[in-house]
Scaffold this motif. Structure first.
Motif, PDB file in Angstrom:
ATOM      1  N   GLY A  40      -8.617  -3.658  -0.123  1.00 35.13           N
ATOM      2  CA  GLY A  40      -8.617  -2.251   0.250  1.00 35.13           C
ATOM      3  C   GLY A  40      -7.767  -1.382  -0.663  1.00 35.13           C
ATOM      4  O   GLY A  40      -7.488  -0.216  -0.351  1.00 35.13           O
TER       5      GLY A  40
ATOM      6  N   LYS B  70     -11.591  -7.012  -1.138  1.00 34.01           N
ATOM      7  CA  LYS B  70     -11.093  -7.302   0.207  1.00 34.01           C
ATOM      8  C   LYS B  70      -9.757  -6.609   0.494  1.00 34.01           C
ATOM      9  O   LYS B  70      -9.441  -6.314   1.645  1.00 34.01           O
ATOM     10  CB  LYS B  70     -10.896  -8.814   0.381  1.00 34.01           C
TER      11      LYS B  70
ATOM     12  N   GLU C  11       0.822  -1.212   0.000  1.00 31.02           N
ATOM     13  CA  GLU C  11       0.000   0.000   0.000  1.00 31.02           C
ATOM     14  C   GLU C  11       0.856   1.263   0.000  1.00 31.02           C
ATOM     15  O   GLU C  11       0.536   2.243  -0.686  1.00 31.02           O
ATOM     16  CB  GLU C  11      -0.952   0.005   1.193  1.00 31.02           C
TER      17      GLU C  11
END
Length: 235
Positions: free
Chosen positions: A142, A140, A111
């Protein structure tokens, strides 16, 4: 190795084993399957025959958990000469359901890397597998907000990538692909004059392996971890 990334405007990411863990679950499932059929064959033989069955069924079922489960069921029937019990078939189906319902385990630093790159590039996902399963995992994960486009491909050959880039109006010279598979994520892109960066995962499906000769004299970077990507691209 000097590779110029100055022309890059769009970065594509493979999903399985590039953004999150995937292949590990298939290896675990193969071990469970071998135990279920241990009365009929040795684990090594079961593994070999299951792989052959998967390869035979790829044109029919495509990639992903569902095709894998169907191949396990077919292999169980074949190895047992049709004597496999309903109980074992149910357990095979439950292996597949367990794989589909697993939580998404992001790889280290994913991320943070996407956040940094999204300030400079347009990001897309170009993955293969079962459409519903991949959409579920992306939801799921994100990570959806980082990507301008999601594409689940039936295969990852030069023609598939060329069609995708043409559809999104992306010049091959402006596209960079990131992935763990030399066969699917790297070599096809280099062959259409795009760039690619290899980030290996610790385990690779036999179908995705390439010979040294196939990758010889190809210009691409290999990173130990995705976390090295922003520095390489000077983000």
């Amino acid at each position: 190795m000097e590779i110029n990334y100055d022309t890059i405007k769009v970065i594509g990411f493979d999903a399985d084993d590039t953004l999150w863990v995937n292949e590990t679950y298939f290896r675990d499932a193969e071990e469970e399957f071998a135990k279920l059929l241990s009365q009929f064959e040795t684990p090594n033989k079961i593994d070999q025959e299951l792989f052959k069955m998967e390869m035979k069924n790829l044109p029919t079922y495509g990639y992903g958990v569902k095709g894998f489960v169907l191949s396990m069921v077919e292999m169980a029937i074949e190895l047992s000469n049709g004597t496999v019990s309903n109980s074992v078939i149910t357990k095979i189906l439950n292996i597949g359901k367990g794989m589909i319902n697993k939580d998404v385990a992001l790889l280290d630093g994913v991320e943070d890397v996407l956040q940094k790159l999204s300030n400079k590039y347009r990001l897309i996902v170009a993955t293969k597998g079962d459409l519903l399963d991949q959409e579920r995992k992306l939801e799921k994960s994100g990570l959806l907000d980082y990507f301008h486009h999601i594409e689940v491909l039936s295969d990852k050959k030069e023609a598939n990538y060329s069609k995708l880039l043409n559809h999104l109006d992306i010049k091959p010279t402006e596209f960079l692909m990131i992935g763990n598979s030399l066969k699917s994520d790297i070599l096809p892109l280099l062959n259409i004059k795009s760039k690619a960066i290899h980030v290996p995962f610790h385990t690779t499906w036999a179908h995705e392996e390439v010979t040294l000769e196939e990758s010889k004299n190809k210009q691409f970077h290999t990173l130990k971890t995705l976390k090295q990507l922003p520095e390489l691209l000077q983000c």
